[in-house]
Write a protein that holds these residues in place. Structure first.
Motif, PDB file in Angstrom:
ATOM      1  N   VAL A 277       0.854  -1.187   0.000  1.00  7.38           N
ATOM      2  CA  VAL A 277       0.000   0.000   0.000  1.00  7.38           C
ATOM      3  C   VAL A 277       0.892   1.239   0.000  1.00  7.38           C
ATOM      4  O   VAL A 277       1.859   1.323   0.762  1.00  7.38           O
ATOM      5  CB  VAL A 277      -0.915   0.006   1.236  1.00  7.38           C
ATOM      6  CG1 VAL A 277      -1.661   1.331   1.340  1.00  7.38           C
ATOM      7  CG2 VAL A 277      -1.879  -1.170   1.189  1.00  7.38           C
ATOM      8  N   ALA A 278       0.589   2.181  -0.861  1.00  7.77           N
ATOM      9  CA  ALA A 278       1.328   3.444  -0.900  1.00  7.77           C
ATOM     10  C   ALA A 278       0.339   4.592  -0.981  1.00  7.77           C
ATOM     11  O   ALA A 278      -0.666   4.510  -1.698  1.00  7.77           O
ATOM     12  CB  ALA A 278       2.291   3.494  -2.079  1.00  7.77           C
ATOM     13  N   HIS A 279       0.622   5.649  -0.231  1.00  7.41           N
ATOM     14  CA  HIS A 279      -0.165   6.873  -0.306  1.00  7.41           C
ATOM     15  C   HIS A 279       0.539   7.855  -1.232  1.00  7.41           C
ATOM     16  O   HIS A 279       1.713   7.668  -1.580  1.00  7.41           O
ATOM     17  CB  HIS A 279      -0.363   7.444   1.096  1.00  7.41           C
ATOM     18  CG  HIS A 279      -0.964   6.460   2.043  1.00  7.41           C
ATOM     19  ND1 HIS A 279      -0.207   5.695   2.909  1.00  7.41           N
ATOM     20  CD2 HIS A 279      -2.257   6.057   2.230  1.00  7.41           C
ATOM     21  CE1 HIS A 279      -0.991   4.884   3.590  1.00  7.41           C
ATOM     22  NE2 HIS A 279      -2.243   5.081   3.202  1.00  7.41           N
ATOM     23  N   GLN A 280      -0.158   8.883  -1.628  1.00 10.34           N
ATOM     24  CA  GLN A 280       0.342   9.770  -2.681  1.00 10.34           C
ATOM     25  C   GLN A 280       1.763  10.280  -2.426  1.00 10.34           C
ATOM     26  O   GLN A 280       2.631  10.159  -3.298  1.00 10.34           O
ATOM     27  CB  GLN A 280      -0.651  10.930  -2.860  1.00 10.34           C
ATOM     28  CG  GLN A 280      -0.427  11.737  -4.119  1.00 10.34           C
ATOM     29  CD  GLN A 280      -1.521  12.763  -4.340  1.00 10.34           C
ATOM     30  OE1 GLN A 280      -2.203  13.190  -3.417  1.00 10.34           O
ATOM     31  NE2 GLN A 280      -1.688  13.180  -5.584  1.00 10.34           N
ATOM     32  N   PRO A 281       2.084  10.861  -1.237  1.00 15.94           N
ATOM     33  CA  PRO A 281       3.442  11.368  -1.053  1.00 15.94           C
ATOM     34  C   PRO A 281       4.513  10.281  -1.007  1.00 15.94           C
ATOM     35  O   PRO A 281       5.689  10.562  -1.273  1.00 15.94           O
ATOM     36  CB  PRO A 281       3.367  12.103   0.294  1.00 15.94           C
ATOM     37  CG  PRO A 281       1.933  12.359   0.515  1.00 15.94           C
ATOM     38  CD  PRO A 281       1.230  11.192  -0.109  1.00 15.94           C
ATOM     39  N   ASP A 282       4.131   9.032  -0.664  1.00 15.36           N
ATOM     40  CA  ASP A 282       5.120   7.951  -0.610  1.00 15.36           C
ATOM     41  C   ASP A 282       5.789   7.757  -1.961  1.00 15.36           C
ATOM     42  O   ASP A 282       6.984   7.462  -2.041  1.00 15.36           O
ATOM     43  CB  ASP A 282       4.456   6.641  -0.176  1.00 15.36           C
ATOM     44  CG  ASP A 282       3.730   6.738   1.148  1.00 15.36           C
ATOM     45  OD1 ASP A 282       4.029   7.669   1.919  1.00 15.36           O
ATOM     46  OD2 ASP A 282       2.851   5.895   1.408  1.00 15.36           O
ATOM     47  N   VAL A 283       5.005   7.919  -3.037  1.00 13.34           N
ATOM     48  CA  VAL A 283       5.538   7.763  -4.385  1.00 13.34           C
ATOM     49  C   VAL A 283       6.618   8.805  -4.648  1.00 13.34           C
ATOM     50  O   VAL A 283       7.698   8.501  -5.171  1.00 13.34           O
ATOM     51  CB  VAL A 283       4.404   7.887  -5.420  1.00 13.34           C
ATOM     52  CG1 VAL A 283       4.945   7.835  -6.842  1.00 13.34           C
ATOM     53  CG2 VAL A 283       3.354   6.808  -5.196  1.00 13.34           C
ATOM     54  N   ILE A 284       6.355  10.047  -4.271  1.00 11.87           N
ATOM     55  CA  ILE A 284       7.301  11.132  -4.521  1.00 11.87           C
ATOM     56  C   ILE A 284       8.503  11.031  -3.593  1.00 11.87           C
ATOM     57  O   ILE A 284       9.658  11.200  -4.027  1.00 11.87           O
ATOM     58  CB  ILE A 284       6.598  12.490  -4.348  1.00 11.87           C
ATOM     59  CG1 ILE A 284       5.404  12.601  -5.301  1.00 11.87           C
ATOM     60  CG2 ILE A 284       7.582  13.632  -4.558  1.00 11.87           C
ATOM     61  CD1 ILE A 284       5.739  12.342  -6.755  1.00 11.87           C
ATOM     62  N   ASN A 285       8.271  10.733  -2.323  1.00  7.58           N
ATOM     63  CA  ASN A 285       9.388  10.618  -1.387  1.00  7.58           C
ATOM     64  C   ASN A 285      10.343   9.496  -1.797  1.00  7.58           C
ATOM     65  O   ASN A 285      11.564   9.636  -1.671  1.00  7.58           O
ATOM     66  CB  ASN A 285       8.861  10.397   0.033  1.00  7.58           C
ATOM     67  CG  ASN A 285       8.220  11.628   0.622  1.00  7.58           C
ATOM     68  OD1 ASN A 285       8.575  12.751   0.274  1.00  7.58           O
ATOM     69  ND2 ASN A 285       7.260  11.441   1.513  1.00  7.58           N
ATOM     70  N   ALA A 286       9.794   8.383  -2.283  1.00  9.00           N
ATOM     71  CA  ALA A 286      10.645   7.276  -2.733  1.00  9.00           C
ATOM     72  C   ALA A 286      11.497   7.699  -3.923  1.00  9.00           C
ATOM     73  O   ALA A 286      12.682   7.326  -4.020  1.00  9.00           O
ATOM     74  CB  ALA A 286       9.792   6.059  -3.081  1.00  9.00           C
ATOM     75  N   ARG A 287      10.929   8.475  -4.837  1.00  6.06           N
ATOM     76  CA  ARG A 287      11.715   8.960  -5.974  1.00  6.06           C
ATOM     77  C   ARG A 287      12.782   9.956  -5.511  1.00  6.06           C
ATOM     78  O   ARG A 287      13.895   9.977  -6.042  1.00  6.06           O
ATOM     79  CB  ARG A 287      10.794   9.614  -7.004  1.00  6.06           C
ATOM     80  CG  ARG A 287       9.806   8.702  -7.673  1.00  6.06           C
ATOM     81  CD  ARG A 287      10.459   7.686  -8.603  1.00  6.06           C
ATOM     82  NE  ARG A 287      11.102   8.278  -9.744  1.00  6.06           N
ATOM     83  CZ  ARG A 287      10.546   8.422 -10.953  1.00  6.06           C
ATOM     84  NH1 ARG A 287       9.295   8.007 -11.145  1.00  6.06           N
ATOM     85  NH2 ARG A 287      11.212   8.948 -11.953  1.00  6.06           N
ATOM     86  N   LEU A 288      12.445  10.765  -4.521  1.00  2.27           N
ATOM     87  CA  LEU A 288      13.401  11.771  -4.048  1.00  2.27           C
ATOM     88  C   LEU A 288      14.619  11.131  -3.382  1.00  2.27           C
ATOM     89  O   LEU A 288      15.760  11.549  -3.622  1.00  2.27           O
ATOM     90  CB  LEU A 288      12.712  12.731  -3.076  1.00  2.27           C
ATOM     91  CG  LEU A 288      11.722  13.727  -3.689  1.00  2.27           C
ATOM     92  CD1 LEU A 288      10.952  14.455  -2.594  1.00  2.27           C
ATOM     93  CD2 LEU A 288      12.449  14.738  -4.586  1.00  2.27           C
ATOM     94  N   VAL A 289      14.396  10.135  -2.532  1.00  6.82           N
ATOM     95  CA  VAL A 289      15.515   9.555  -1.782  1.00  6.82           C
ATOM     96  C   VAL A 289      16.128   8.333  -2.484  1.00  6.82           C
ATOM     97  O   VAL A 289      17.202   7.882  -2.097  1.00  6.82           O
ATOM     98  CB  VAL A 289      15.104   9.192  -0.346  1.00  6.82           C
ATOM     99  CG1 VAL A 289      14.548  10.395   0.377  1.00  6.82           C
ATOM    100  CG2 VAL A 289      14.093   8.044  -0.329  1.00  6.82           C
TER     101      VAL A 289
END
Length: 482
Positions: free
Chosen positions: A140-152
């Protein structure tokens, strides 16, 4: 503005993943905006109750937005990302994300309620079950998880704020047993403000955010807007009036609501942020008066205080707060004599909903003795702000800058250790533009129509009798009274 034009160590970056687009702000500790950017989201799909977006487009928009906001900046001291509450996807599924208001999981929500979980139809958890039942797989992923994973550059835990509507137990800091959801599909959870990592070289090249910038766990867009309002100390409330009305406050303890109408986020410093989201709001104005000039109708509405009609201005069928009534529909009691009178009735109706929300919170024992802040698109109307203050019988603050991205900048400052508490960070960044005082004698004008609306809501079986009685007992008191 380049880094040579400001002292190093004074700017934090907030990113807001909205419904229509992505917005970002680079903000100093005292609230000066050094840079901003925005990019639209156009590849979403809306058909009936279906509302989906492409997570890949979120990242593309973040890259474009960040490059706008950080042009010429050599250092950022931390960033945080907020997203729409209830938007969810599964990481091993190539399909789109189900947005916050996607309504396809009503049957799944009903089964969860039968199993004893207090969820609403559009919350994230029923959508997870819907996705799993339609071939989805993965975490399960919430919207910011997608962006945070790409950032780090690697998968990250989700934050407890976004996990709330996926049924995460904030009191126990643990996932409950959820029928139909494998335990290994649920992500690790951290408190907002927790450091997740640093911007990796690949993300730095794509976004322009300097490599090594700390990334901290964010909160939902509603909580981000609350931070941007400064309503973070116990008893303070933020009333966000956009298409719909959302109230969010601060309390030392969670506000208990057996009906499940009010929910509680956990603040980064351990306090609680109770709130609720109505289905009524300013969206009814554009629905009833498409293309109208609000300023012109506001001026004409001043002649109808109170209006000849009383409204409950639902934007769509069904109400969530200040009462739960799936069968509720918009009400129009009485006959307005003109468009201006109807406009006045709608403005006043939203004010009555707002008053009932505060009366319901008082009924539950929530602290209401702190300042009230008005934000959202409707707060641009000086007339409506005054009318709402009159109906509520209490002053309201209107901040200069209320974007959720500002709230994320404040959270980034707290999460990187620049402010001892989130409230301290917000106190420095948030500036009040004006304070609207209720006009003498005006509150009493609206007592009778508000009481008439209470009667109508109760007679239809939507408003519980104890709540209606509590509101009637407070008819001649302002909404901050204990």
């Amino acid at each position: 503005m380049g880094s040579e034009e400001r002292p190093e160590g004074e700017a934090w970056f907030g990113i807001d993943l909205g419904t229509q687009g992505v917005r970002a702000l680079l903000v100093t500790a005292d609230g000066r905006v050094l840079g901003s950017g925005s990019a639209p989201l156009r590849r979403g799909r809306r058909e009936g109750v279906r509302h989906e977006q492409d997570p890949g487009e979120w990242w593309e928009a973040v890259c474009a937005t960040a490059r706008q906001a950080l042009r010429g900046v050599g250092r950022v001291d931390g960033l945080a990302v907020c997203g729409t509450s209830g938007t969810v996807l599964l990481t091993d599924t190539a399909g789109p994300a189900l947005m916050y208001d996607d309504g396809r999981a009503g049957a799944e929500a009903a089964r969860l309620r039968e199993a004893g979980l207090a969820v609403q139809d559009t919350w994230a958890l029923p959508k997870v079950l819907w996705l799993l039942g339609n071939g989805g797989a993965g975490k399960v992923a919430h919207q910011p998880d997608v962006i945070n994973a790409r950032l780090v550059g690697h998968p990250v835990p989700t934050d407890s704020s976004h996990a709330l509507k996926t049924a995460y137990d904030l009191r126990r800091d643990a996932w409950p047993q959820i029928p139909g959801v494998p335990a290994d599909a649920l992500p690790d959870v951290v408190r907002p403000g927790t450091r997740l990592g640093e911007v990796c070289p690949a993300a730095a090249e794509a976004t322009g955010i300097p490599a090594g910038t700390p990334v901290v766990a964010g909160m939902t867009d509603g909580c981000a807007a609350q931070i941007a309002s400064g309503a973070l100390r116990a008893g303070a409330w933020n009333s966000v009036l956009g298409t719909t009305l959302v109230l969010k406050g601060a309390a030392a303890e969670p506000v208990r609501d057996p009906a499940g109408v009010v929910y509680n986020h956990r603040a980064p410093d351990g306090g609680w942020l109770p709130g609720g989201a109505s289905s009524a709001g300013a969206g009814v104005l554009t629905a009833r008066f498409p293309g109208a000039d609000p300023a012109v109708l506001d001026a004409r509405a001043a002649d109808f205080e109170p209006s000849n009609a009383v409204t409950y201005p639902l934007v769509a069928p069904g109400e969530r707060f200040p009462f739960r009534a799936p069968a509720a529909t918009a009400l129009l009691l009485g006959d307005p004599v003109s468009d201006a009178d109807l406009w006045a009735a709608l403005l006043q109706g939203v004010g009555f909903v707002e008053r009932l929300c505060l009366d319901y919170l008082h009924h539950l024992g929530a602290p209401l003795d702190g300042p009230l802040t008005f934000t959202g698109g409707a707060a641009r109307s000086a007339y409506w702000n005054q009318l709402r203050a009159d109906i509520l019988g209490r002053p309201a603050r209107v901040p200069e800058q209320t974007e959720p991205a500002l709230g994320m900048a404040a959270l980034a400052a707290h999460g990187t250790g620049a402010a001892p508490t989130l409230a301290d960070a917000a106190d420095r960044m948030v500036h009040v533009r004006t304070v609207v005082e209720p006009r003498p004698g005006r509150t009493a004008r609206f007592t009778e129509p508000y009481a008439r609306l209470l009667d109508a809501l109760q007679s239809r079986g939507w408003l519980p009798a104890p709540v209606a009685a509590h509101a009637r007992a407070r008819l001649h008191r302002d909404t901050s009274a204990s």
